[in-house]
Enzyme design. Structure first.
Site, mmCIF file in Angstrom:
data_model
loop_
_atom_site.group_PDB
_atom_site.id
_atom_site.type_symbol
_atom_site.label_atom_id
_atom_site.label_comp_id
_atom_site.label_asym_id
_atom_site.label_seq_id
_atom_site.Cartn_x
_atom_site.Cartn_y
_atom_site.Cartn_z
ATOM 1 N N GLY A 89 39.170 38.918 34.620
ATOM 2 C CA GLY A 89 39.302 37.472 34.491
ATOM 3 C C GLY A 89 38.191 36.843 33.666
ATOM 4 O O GLY A 89 38.291 35.696 33.239
ATOM 5 N N ARG A 90 37.132 37.599 33.488
ATOM 6 C CA ARG A 90 36.049 37.077 32.641
ATOM 7 C C ARG A 90 35.341 38.203 31.913
ATOM 8 O O ARG A 90 34.187 38.066 31.504
ATOM 9 C CB ARG A 90 35.056 36.289 33.472
ATOM 10 C CG ARG A 90 34.411 37.104 34.579
ATOM 11 C CD ARG A 90 33.176 36.405 35.026
ATOM 12 N NE ARG A 90 32.658 37.038 36.219
ATOM 13 C CZ ARG A 90 31.502 36.743 36.744
ATOM 14 N NH1 ARG A 90 30.748 35.833 36.184
ATOM 15 N NH2 ARG A 90 31.093 37.334 37.822
ATOM 16 N N ASP A 122 36.814 30.047 35.130
ATOM 17 C CA ASP A 122 36.532 29.600 33.757
ATOM 18 C C ASP A 122 36.259 30.762 32.804
ATOM 19 O O ASP A 122 36.057 30.543 31.611
ATOM 20 C CB ASP A 122 35.355 28.616 33.753
ATOM 21 C CG ASP A 122 34.075 29.237 34.294
ATOM 22 O OD1 ASP A 122 34.087 30.434 34.641
ATOM 23 O OD2 ASP A 122 33.065 28.510 34.373
ATOM 24 N N GLY A 123 36.210 31.981 33.348
ATOM 25 C CA GLY A 123 35.972 33.137 32.488
ATOM 26 C C GLY A 123 34.539 33.289 32.016
ATOM 27 O O GLY A 123 34.238 34.167 31.208
ATOM 28 N N ARG A 173 28.183 45.186 28.960
ATOM 29 C CA ARG A 173 28.105 46.262 29.947
ATOM 30 C C ARG A 173 28.591 47.575 29.334
ATOM 31 O O ARG A 173 29.580 47.602 28.611
ATOM 32 C CB ARG A 173 28.971 45.884 31.149
ATOM 33 C CG ARG A 173 28.987 46.908 32.247
ATOM 34 C CD ARG A 173 29.455 46.316 33.560
ATOM 35 N NE ARG A 173 30.865 45.969 33.528
ATOM 36 C CZ ARG A 173 31.456 45.261 34.498
ATOM 37 N NH1 ARG A 173 30.775 44.815 35.529
ATOM 38 N NH2 ARG A 173 32.736 44.980 34.408
ATOM 39 N N ARG A 180 38.953 51.720 37.887
ATOM 40 C CA ARG A 180 38.584 51.477 39.279
ATOM 41 C C ARG A 180 39.670 52.025 40.193
ATOM 42 O O ARG A 180 40.792 52.282 39.741
ATOM 43 C CB ARG A 180 38.489 49.958 39.530
ATOM 44 C CG ARG A 180 37.616 49.230 38.540
ATOM 45 C CD ARG A 180 38.241 47.874 38.150
ATOM 46 N NE ARG A 180 37.535 47.302 36.995
ATOM 47 C CZ ARG A 180 36.490 46.519 37.086
ATOM 48 N NH1 ARG A 180 36.047 46.146 38.262
ATOM 49 N NH2 ARG A 180 35.872 46.080 36.007
ATOM 50 N N ASP A 249 38.409 47.087 43.900
ATOM 51 C CA ASP A 249 38.313 46.818 42.456
ATOM 52 C C ASP A 249 36.877 46.979 41.969
ATOM 53 O O ASP A 249 36.623 46.959 40.761
ATOM 54 C CB ASP A 249 38.821 45.413 42.117
ATOM 55 C CG ASP A 249 38.159 44.338 42.951
ATOM 56 O OD1 ASP A 249 38.168 44.449 44.194
ATOM 57 O OD2 ASP A 249 37.609 43.382 42.378
ATOM 58 N N ASN A 250 35.942 47.136 42.899
ATOM 59 C CA ASN A 250 34.547 47.326 42.514
ATOM 60 C C ASN A 250 34.088 48.752 42.790
ATOM 61 O O ASN A 250 32.898 49.007 42.928
ATOM 62 C CB ASN A 250 33.649 46.333 43.263
ATOM 63 C CG ASN A 250 33.912 44.898 42.822
ATOM 64 O OD1 ASN A 250 34.386 44.670 41.706
ATOM 65 N ND2 ASN A 250 33.611 43.944 43.673
ATOM 66 N N ASP A 259 29.611 46.415 39.246
ATOM 67 C CA ASP A 259 29.733 45.053 39.734
ATOM 68 C C ASP A 259 28.539 44.605 40.569
ATOM 69 O O ASP A 259 28.574 44.615 41.803
ATOM 70 C CB ASP A 259 31.046 44.857 40.505
ATOM 71 C CG ASP A 259 31.596 43.463 40.248
ATOM 72 O OD1 ASP A 259 30.793 42.513 40.300
ATOM 73 O OD2 ASP A 259 32.791 43.325 39.968
#
Ligand code: AMP
Ligand code: MG
Length: 500
Positions: A89-90, A122-123, A173, A180, A249-250, A259
């Site tokens: 999402g971001r 807001d990303g 990153r 994941r 997801d992490n 994350d």
């Protein structure tokens, strides 16, 4: 100018697993942090990237040649509840490079604007949390623990709205991959088994190529991920790292820590420690981490089940369930073995261990807990005690009687190994100093460095702390202040927030 030599297998091979998306250009890119050592490891030209052009790339304003920016799809169990669609999402994967060791590494931006997966967000990202990820991930890396890395943090010159207006930033990153547990869950939940298989095969090709020709390769993948996670979590537990948001997801398939949101190193030892403001039930408390890892692996097993079962008749599924359960049930033993191995090294012992050594380690931790001793410094002080200097340890542990009794047992264990000629000829204290760090990224110091950077645009404290956490095992008097724990009441009140 060529900055990266990209070779983008994810974009090429898994078109159904992402959405193409360009990063949002920003007002005035400026580099706040650039990881020269990592750039060099990646075979990049540090001088070319530590520049206005590099800042533009790392802020998302300029797409480097050969990049194919995309948002990856993934699902995930968050605090135990399933979200069928999370996704980047971001964040955006720019592409992959081959590093100097021949290893394929993802280069991704975080905070680079909205994507189709942004939902209400807001990303974007703020300077503080992105510098925090850089500091803590660099500390984890310096401790020898697998982790995604921070290549750069670039300020955007724009503000982001959180509980107040904050300066914005983008983190670059680097990861062995961004696959994941939740990546496989996404396709399994939608019953898109063809894509699930493609992604699983991609994961095998990338992380476990030796398994590619095995008949039970998806079961073998589960086993390989479980073994990597057992090793990773054991290492976290032995340095006091609390991830804070171990949602599926992490959790990577590669076994890298990923994350860095509400994570923190514990200080006064407490197995129930929780810092995350949203983890009110303590699901991700320090001592729960191995249990949660196993829970997450059971979710991975469920996602892989349709590939592991040879058909969808009941008998085949039952056989597959039995097979995955063998792995899930083996996990605690794998974890324990790794954790105990690490503990023995920290105790200065080199033998195979056994119930007595395990009890010695358990009683040591109980001693630290009962006396609220700083986890990191206690182990470091024990290293000094091995060299004959008990003063640092005595200064930290209030309960002399229990400590004395414990030290007698520990010295006996050490003497027994010495008499049997077990272990490295190097002095025990020296060996112990290579596994018991002096410097970790301490919460209060991290917060101070971030506040100076974010509120006052002063990167001095960040740069100094970064330099210190990169040398966790060095006894340098110049770094002594970075080893100091916060006052107990500060640690007790300390709260972390998800890096949104
Ligand atoms: P995290 O808590 O960082 O693991 O993120 C969980 C999910 O929320 C992921 O799908 C993220 O991409 C998404 N997310 C987090 N922060 C933002 C943001 N500021 N804007 C859009 N999506 C976000
Ligand atoms: Mg995440």
């Amino acid at each position: 100018m060529t900055t990266f030599v990209f070779d983008n297998t994810f974009a090429r091979e898994l078109p159904q697993a992402y959405v193409s998306q360009s990063p949002a250009p920003v007002r005035s890119p400026r580099l706040l942090f650039f990881n020269r050592a990592l750039a060099d490891e990646l075979g990049l030209d540090p001088a070319a990237l530590d520049s206005p052009e590099g800042a533009a790339i790392f802020a998302g304003s300029q797409i480097p040649d050969g990049a194919q920016p995309l948002a990856q799809a993934y699902a995930g169990h968050q605090f135990g509840g399933f979200s069928p669609q999370l996704g980047d999402g971001r964040a955006l994967l720019l592409g992959e490079v081959i590093d100097r060791q021949g290893v394929r590494r993802d280069i991704a931006l975080k905070g680079s604007g909205r994507t189709p997966f942004s939902r209400g967000g807001d990303g974007k990202a703020a300077v503080g949390p992105m510098l925090r990820e850089a500091l803590v991930s660099e500390s984890v890396h310096a401790l020898g623990i697998p982790t995604t890395r921070a290549l750069a943090v670039a300020a955007t010159g724009e503000s982001v709205l959180r509980d107040r207006r904050l300066p914005g930033a983008v983190l670059t990153r680097v990861a062995a991959s961004h696959l994941r547990v939740g990546t496989l869950q996404f396709f399994a939940a939608q019953r898109r088994l063809d894509v699930l298989r493609q992604v699983a095969d991609y994961a095998i090709a990338r992380h476990d190529p030796a398994l590619a020709s095995e008949p039970d390769r998806y079961l073998a993948l589960l086993r390989a991920v479980a073994r990597r996670q057992a090793s990773l979590i054991a290492q976290w537990m032995n340095v006091g790292f609390l991830h804070g948001v171990m949602n599926t997801d992490n959790m990577t398939l590669s076994g890298e820590t990923i994350d860095y949101g509400p994570c923190a190193f514990i200080e006064a030892y407490d197995p129930r420690a929780v810092f995350s403001s949203i983890d009110t039930a303590g699901r991700y408390a320090f001592a729960n981490q191995p249990l949660i890892a196993r829970w997450n692996l059971a979710r991975l097993a469920e996602a892989l089940l349709p590939l592991i079962a040879e058909s969808d008749d009941e008998a085949a599924i039952r056989r597959a369930v039995d097979d995955v359960m063998v792995v899930i049930d083996a996990f605690p033993g794998w974890y324990d073995a790794q954790w105990r191995d690490g503990q023995r090294a920290k105790l200065g012992l080199a033998g195979p261990g056994g119930a007595e050594t395990a009890a010695l380690a358990d009683d040591w931790l109980a001693l630290l807990h009962a006396n609220a001793v700083d986890f990191t410094l206690a182990w470091r002080a024990l290293s000094a005690a091995a060299g004959g200097d008990e003063a640092p340890l005595r200064a930290r542990v209030g309960d002399t009687q229990t400590l004395d009794a414990w030290l007698v047992r520990w010295r006996r264990a050490c003497a027994a190994e010495d008499a049997a000629g077990i272990g490295d000829p190097a002095p025990r204290a020296q060996r112990m100093r290579t596994v018991n760090p002096l410097i970790i990224a301490r919460n209060q110091q991290v917060e101070r460095a971030l506040a100076a950077a974010s509120d006052d645009d002063d990167l001095g404290p960040f740069d100094r702390l970064m330099a210190a956490v990169r040398r966790p095992f060095d006894d340098d008097p110049a770094l002594a202040s970075f080893a100091e724990p916060a006052a107990a009441d500060v640690t007790a009140r300390y709260q972390t927030f998800c890096g949104t």
